[in-house]
Design an enzyme around this catalytic site. Structure first.
Site, PDB file in Angstrom:
ATOM      1  N   ASN A   1      -7.683 -71.943  36.280  1.00 51.67           N
ATOM      2  CA  ASN A   1      -8.882 -71.210  36.696  1.00 51.67           C
ATOM      3  C   ASN A   1      -9.647 -70.811  35.435  1.00 51.67           C
ATOM      4  O   ASN A   1      -9.223 -69.921  34.713  1.00 51.67           O
ATOM      5  CB  ASN A   1      -8.430 -69.978  37.499  1.00 51.67           C
ATOM      6  CG  ASN A   1      -9.572 -69.040  37.821  1.00 51.67           C
ATOM      7  OD1 ASN A   1     -10.745 -69.381  37.678  1.00 51.67           O
ATOM      8  ND2 ASN A   1      -9.228 -67.832  38.262  1.00 51.67           N
TER       9      ASN A   1
ATOM     10  N   LYS B   1     -12.542 -69.417  35.128  1.00 53.12           N
ATOM     11  CA  LYS B   1     -13.393 -68.219  35.246  1.00 53.12           C
ATOM     12  C   LYS B   1     -14.766 -68.506  34.634  1.00 53.12           C
ATOM     13  O   LYS B   1     -15.259 -69.622  34.746  1.00 53.12           O
ATOM     14  CB  LYS B   1     -12.679 -67.017  34.622  1.00 53.12           C
ATOM     15  CG  LYS B   1     -11.242 -66.887  35.153  1.00 53.12           C
ATOM     16  CD  LYS B   1     -10.579 -65.592  34.856  1.00 53.12           C
ATOM     17  CE  LYS B   1      -9.192 -65.604  35.484  1.00 53.12           C
ATOM     18  NZ  LYS B   1      -8.483 -64.344  35.292  1.00 53.12           N
TER      19      LYS B   1
ATOM     20  N   HIS C   1      -9.943 -64.512  44.963  1.00 51.54           N
ATOM     21  CA  HIS C   1      -9.370 -64.091  43.680  1.00 51.54           C
ATOM     22  C   HIS C   1      -9.610 -62.593  43.503  1.00 51.54           C
ATOM     23  O   HIS C   1     -10.639 -62.071  43.922  1.00 51.54           O
ATOM     24  CB  HIS C   1     -10.016 -64.886  42.539  1.00 51.54           C
ATOM     25  CG  HIS C   1      -9.321 -64.674  41.232  1.00 51.54           C
ATOM     26  ND1 HIS C   1      -9.560 -63.566  40.449  1.00 51.54           N
ATOM     27  CD2 HIS C   1      -8.376 -65.394  40.587  1.00 51.54           C
ATOM     28  CE1 HIS C   1      -8.783 -63.630  39.373  1.00 51.54           C
ATOM     29  NE2 HIS C   1      -8.049 -64.723  39.438  1.00 51.54           N
TER      30      HIS C   1
ATOM     31  N   GLU D   1     -10.588 -60.926  41.113  1.00 46.98           N
ATOM     32  CA  GLU D   1     -11.844 -60.578  40.435  1.00 46.98           C
ATOM     33  C   GLU D   1     -13.023 -60.642  41.408  1.00 46.98           C
ATOM     34  O   GLU D   1     -13.989 -59.895  41.270  1.00 46.98           O
ATOM     35  CB  GLU D   1     -12.044 -61.490  39.214  1.00 46.98           C
ATOM     36  CG  GLU D   1     -11.096 -61.068  38.085  1.00 46.98           C
ATOM     37  CD  GLU D   1     -10.657 -62.188  37.151  1.00 46.98           C
ATOM     38  OE1 GLU D   1     -11.304 -63.253  37.135  1.00 46.98           O
ATOM     39  OE2 GLU D   1      -9.655 -61.984  36.431  1.00 46.98           O
TER      40      GLU D   1
ATOM     41  N   GLU E   1      -0.866 -63.368  43.038  1.00 45.98           N
ATOM     42  CA  GLU E   1      -1.321 -62.927  41.723  1.00 45.98           C
ATOM     43  C   GLU E   1      -1.338 -61.404  41.664  1.00 45.98           C
ATOM     44  O   GLU E   1      -2.324 -60.773  42.068  1.00 45.98           O
ATOM     45  CB  GLU E   1      -2.737 -63.453  41.447  1.00 45.98           C
ATOM     46  CG  GLU E   1      -2.847 -64.947  41.425  1.00 45.98           C
ATOM     47  CD  GLU E   1      -4.001 -65.412  40.539  1.00 45.98           C
ATOM     48  OE1 GLU E   1      -3.739 -66.197  39.621  1.00 45.98           O
ATOM     49  OE2 GLU E   1      -5.132 -64.955  40.743  1.00 45.98           O
TER      50      GLU E   1
ATOM     51  N   GLY F   1      -4.513 -61.501  33.079  1.00 40.55           N
ATOM     52  CA  GLY F   1      -5.223 -61.294  31.822  1.00 40.55           C
ATOM     53  C   GLY F   1      -4.663 -60.166  30.966  1.00 40.55           C
ATOM     54  O   GLY F   1      -5.281 -59.740  29.993  1.00 40.55           O
TER      55      GLY F   1
ATOM     56  N   SER G   1      -0.920 -64.198  33.768  1.00 42.67           N
ATOM     57  CA  SER G   1      -0.374 -64.380  32.416  1.00 42.67           C
ATOM     58  C   SER G   1       0.685 -65.484  32.337  1.00 42.67           C
ATOM     59  O   SER G   1       1.652 -65.355  31.591  1.00 42.67           O
ATOM     60  CB  SER G   1       0.164 -63.050  31.869  1.00 42.67           C
ATOM     61  OG  SER G   1      -0.886 -62.098  31.782  1.00 42.67           O
TER      62      SER G   1
HETATM   63  P1  PGA Z   1      -4.416 -65.158  33.572  1.00 41.37           P
HETATM   64  O1  PGA Z   1      -5.309 -65.275  34.916  1.00 41.37           O
HETATM   65  O2  PGA Z   1      -3.540 -66.380  33.528  1.00 41.37           O
HETATM   66  O3  PGA Z   1      -5.419 -65.124  32.446  1.00 41.37           O
HETATM   67  O4  PGA Z   1      -3.636 -63.904  33.684  1.00 41.37           O
HETATM   68  C1  PGA Z   1      -4.760 -65.761  36.107  1.00 41.37           C
HETATM   69  C2  PGA Z   1      -5.814 -65.767  37.182  1.00 41.37           C
HETATM   70  O5  PGA Z   1      -6.661 -64.879  37.213  1.00 41.37           O
HETATM   71  O6  PGA Z   1      -5.822 -66.670  38.052  1.00 41.37           O
END
Ligand code: PGA
Length: 252
Positions: free
Chosen positions: A9, A11, A95, A97, A167, A173, A213
């Site tokens: 992903n 983003k 997601h 976010e 998640e 992140g 992560s």
């Molecule tokens: P990350 O993000 O691997 O940077 O923690 C995962 C995601 O948001 O799908």
């Protein structure tokens, strides 16, 4: 047998030339990963160029979001038909976010999942608790709400094409990964919900990815869990060397 899915992903990263350059580098690095589905999710602007660049390779393309309506007065949104037209086979839905920054609800997720399925896309539907919810021992309650709301009214045939991504928001992140056991516990819970709502056969077939992560250093430990059927990777999917190392994690 559940075929693993490794999805990156991106983003809000990468211009069109950066995106194309990235997949050109990635293609030879992941060409031997035939036992899994390799997916990249560029921003809308780069979808069509990336889809053209990966044609004929084992890399497939996902959109990071979509609107549930076929068309209409929805400034800034794109429809399922539009991302399909751009070359997507998958779409990430719900997601955290999107839930946080755009106030997406389980009802929105449900509408998007139905529209994606109707268009022939494979939805990767994200669920997961925040740190406050985990600390208040509300993880299962949150997962149940997101699962039940997100998949309400789906036929078994529709549900069979859903991919779930667990998640935990506190792991996204932050560099703080759930331990493989913590992730597996939530995956088991989610599979139990699938069993209750859609029956044992579909629950056993359901692919549940872990996200938060994921890195080359921790992917093998996560994938060693029977319950974990792949990964949704953010930060570590932006570089060809780290993302290919994730896709090529040492198999058992
Ligand atoms: P990350 O993000 O691997 O940077 O923690 C995962 C995601 O948001 O799908």
């Amino acid at each position: 047998m559940r075929r693993p899915v490794l999805a990156g992903n991106w983003k809000m990263f990468k211009t069109i030339p950066e995106a194309v350059d990235f997949v050109e580098k990635l293609k030879p690095l992941v060409a031997k990963a035939e036992d899994c589905e390799v997916v990249v999710a560029p921003p809308f602007t780069a979808l069509s160029a990336v889809a053209a660049a990966v044609k004929g390779s084992n890399i497939q393309v996902a959109s990071q979001d979509m609107h549930w309506e076929k068309e209409g007065a929805h400034t800034g949104d794109v429809s399922a038909a539009m991302i399909l037209d751009a070359g997507c086979a998958y779409v990430i839905i719900g997601h955290s976010e999107r839930r946080q920054d755009h106030a997406e609800t389980d009802e929105n997720v449900n509408r998007k999942a139905k529209a994606a399925l109707a268009a022939g896309l494979l939805p990767i539907v994200c669920v997961g608790e925040t740190l406050a919810e985990r600390e208040a021992s509300r993880t299962q309650e949150v997962l149940e709400r997101q699962f039940t709301g997100g998949f309400a009214g789906l036929t078994p045939q529709e549900f069979s094409r859903i991919i779930v991504a667990y998640e935990p928001v506190w792991a996204i992140g932050t560099g703080r990964t759930a331990t493989p056991e913590m992730a597996a516990e939530s995956h088991r819970y989610l599979r139990g919900l699938a069993h209750q709502q859609f029956g044992e056969g579909l629950a056993v077939e359901l692919r549940i990815l872990y996200g938060g992560s994921v890195k080359p250093e921790n992917v093998a430990g996560l994938m060693a869990q029977e319950e974990i059927d792949g990964a949704l990777v953010g930060g570590a999917s932006l570089k060809a060397d780290s993302y290919s190392a994730i896709v090529n994690y040492p198999r058992k």
